[in-house]
Design an enzyme around this catalytic site. Structure first.
Site, PDB file in Angstrom:
ATOM      1  N   ASP A 223      -1.914   5.350  12.085  1.00  0.00           N
ATOM      2  CA  ASP A 223      -1.109   4.982  10.923  1.00  0.00           C
ATOM      3  C   ASP A 223       0.207   5.753  10.909  1.00  0.00           C
ATOM      4  O   ASP A 223       0.246   6.931  10.555  1.00  0.00           O
ATOM      5  CB  ASP A 223      -1.899   5.267   9.648  1.00  0.00           C
ATOM      6  CG  ASP A 223      -1.181   4.816   8.386  1.00  0.00           C
ATOM      7  OD1 ASP A 223      -0.039   4.333   8.483  1.00  0.00           O
ATOM      8  OD2 ASP A 223      -1.773   4.951   7.286  1.00  0.00           O
TER       9      ASP A 223
ATOM     10  N   HIS B 189       2.057   4.811   6.442  1.00  0.00           N
ATOM     11  CA  HIS B 189       1.826   5.564   5.216  1.00  0.00           C
ATOM     12  C   HIS B 189       2.145   7.037   5.437  1.00  0.00           C
ATOM     13  O   HIS B 189       2.453   7.461   6.548  1.00  0.00           O
ATOM     14  CB  HIS B 189       0.382   5.371   4.751  1.00  0.00           C
ATOM     15  CG  HIS B 189       0.014   3.936   4.532  1.00  0.00           C
ATOM     16  ND1 HIS B 189      -0.523   3.141   5.531  1.00  0.00           N
ATOM     17  CD2 HIS B 189       0.149   3.136   3.453  1.00  0.00           C
ATOM     18  CE1 HIS B 189      -0.716   1.915   5.066  1.00  0.00           C
ATOM     19  NE2 HIS B 189      -0.312   1.882   3.800  1.00  0.00           N
TER      20      HIS B 189
ATOM     21  N   SER C  73       0.809  -1.214   0.000  1.00  0.00           N
ATOM     22  CA  SER C  73       0.000   0.000   0.000  1.00  0.00           C
ATOM     23  C   SER C  73       0.845   1.269   0.000  1.00  0.00           C
ATOM     24  O   SER C  73       0.346   2.346  -0.363  1.00  0.00           O
ATOM     25  CB  SER C  73      -0.951   0.008   1.200  1.00  0.00           C
ATOM     26  OG  SER C  73      -0.250  -0.214   2.407  1.00  0.00           O
TER      27      SER C  73
END
Length: 410
Positions: free
Chosen positions: A386, A389, A141
């Site tokens: 998170d 990312h 991702s």
């Protein structure tokens, strides 16, 4: 730069109808800032001067400095785009929308290699370079994160149309820039090699995965030959529980408690698995005649815990290179990737290989992740905090400055 809350944020956007290794309920916007300051102005004399010299000086710069080593320095130019000018941002990385604190500081830096300057990203120059061609991002991702950064940067010139639109996250997505006949795609392949969950109905982020280290993932390996550029990455999933196979036999486990009792196997170092998967991916690309872009691991920045037990990333500015170093796990992953790169480069035309090493530069940017600002506080999501990312816009945009520079240098 000051951020003001705005409950009526409107996101404006409309969709218009040979081997190179270069390795988040209050919405916020920039309502208090002038658009000219926020968005890279095409009429800027500085940008124009840098753009015009990018191609002619690329080879000289590449020869005179290592773009992977440097510092983040203050930059008053502002981000290339915002969530009001690019509708291609994954909501989970839209740190502006969800009010991440300190965004004015986070966006106030640029990457400066030791001994040289990187030109600002020139969307028109990039699209000229790739006109009539195609680029595939192959990896996890973070590969999608990288591709969405690129698409937001290119949106200044042209918006793409999604080919066969899909409402999915972990899947292959393709986009086409009609005016430039440029196709960009992301192949979601978290391990680069073939994999599946060890039990039916297992949780993708928590349960162990069977990983076949010497079999390239057919999700990408059967289709990638038709692309002109391939951007390859993958490492972070090897910090998850895996049951590893090689040569048709059980090799062992990585990050699995009770491996011997559960699988009659021994522990295997995760960096061995990273090394083996990279080797397999590079071998699968041995006949690829385009340019292969390999990016090294970008470290996560969880502090005071892991992603599943309270770890967070709350910094609001970068650190200097002498104030941090890669954690042990990421250092081992980085070493494995670089060594496999060198081995593959030795077997191919050296002119077609360039390493895009972002590990050290991103280790300094613990401020650049969404953290808890990739969703509203009341929302229940799998990835609640998170620190893997990267915010868009954010430090990840520098990857595409590097990408364009290294493509022009090759």
């Amino acid at each position: 730069m000051k951020l003001k809350p705005n409950n009526q944020i409107v996101r404006k956007a409309a969709y218009a109808g040979g081997l190179l290794l270069v390795v988040v309920f209050t919405a916020w916007n920039y309502s208090s800032l002038s658009t000219e300051r926020l968005i890279d102005a095409p009429a800027s004399s500085v940008a124009t001067a840098r753009s015009s010299s990018a191609t002619s000086n690329a080879s000289d710069v590449a020869a005179s400095c290592d773009v992977a080593r440097g510092e983040w320095v203050p930059d008053s130019a502002g981000p290339y785009y915002t969530n009001a000018t690019c509708a291609l941002i994954d909501g989970r990385q839209d740190c502006m929308k969800y009010g991440k604190p300190g965004m004015e500081s986070i966006l106030g830096w640029r990457w400066k290699p030791h001994g040289c300057d990187l030109p600002r990203f020139d969307a028109a120059a990039f699209l000229r370079l790739v006109r009539g061609r195609s680029m595939a991002f192959v990896g996890d991702s973070v590969a999608r994160n990288h591709m969405q950064s690129l698409m937001c940067l290119l949106a200044k010139v042209e918006y793409p149309r999604e080919i066969e639109p899909k409402d999915c996250v972990h899947c292959t997505r393709k986009y086409h820039y009609r005016e430039h006949d440029f196709t960009v795609c992301v192949f979601w392949t978290p391990f680069l090699v073939r994999w599946n969950l060890t039990r039916a109905g297992g949780q993708q982020f928590m349960d162990p995965h069977n990983v076949y280290l010497d079999e390239a993932d057919p999700e990408w390996s059967g289709d990638v030959a038709g692309y002109d550029y391939v951007v390859l990455n993958g490492a972070k999933w090897f910090t998850r529980p895996t049951v590893l196979y090689e040569g048709g036999r059980l090799l062992g486990c990585a990050n699995v408690d009770g491996c011997e009792a559960a699988h009659n196997a021994t522990d295997v170092a995760p960096d061995y698995a990273v090394r083996a998967s990279f080797r397999t991916a590079l071998r699968a690309l041995a006949g690829f005649r385009g340019r292969l872009v390999v990016r090294t691991v970008a470290p996560p920045h969880y502090e005071n815990g892991k992603w599943y037990d309270g770890g967070n990333c709350v910094r609001t500015r970068p650190v200097r290179s002498n104030e941090t170093s890669l954690p042990e796990t990421e250092a081992a992953f980085h070493a494995a990737q670089v060594e496999e790169f060198r081995a593959a480069a030795a077997a191919e035309s050296a002119a077609r290989f360039v390493l895009m090493d972002v590990s050290e530069m991103m280790q300094m940017r613990g401020d650049g992740h969404p953290g808890q600002y990739g969703h509203w506080p009341h929302e229940k999501v799998g990835f609640g905090i998170d620190c893997v990312h990267w915010c868009l816009p954010g430090p990840v945009d520098a990857w595409n400055e590097l990408l364009l520079h290294l493509l022009l240098s090759g």
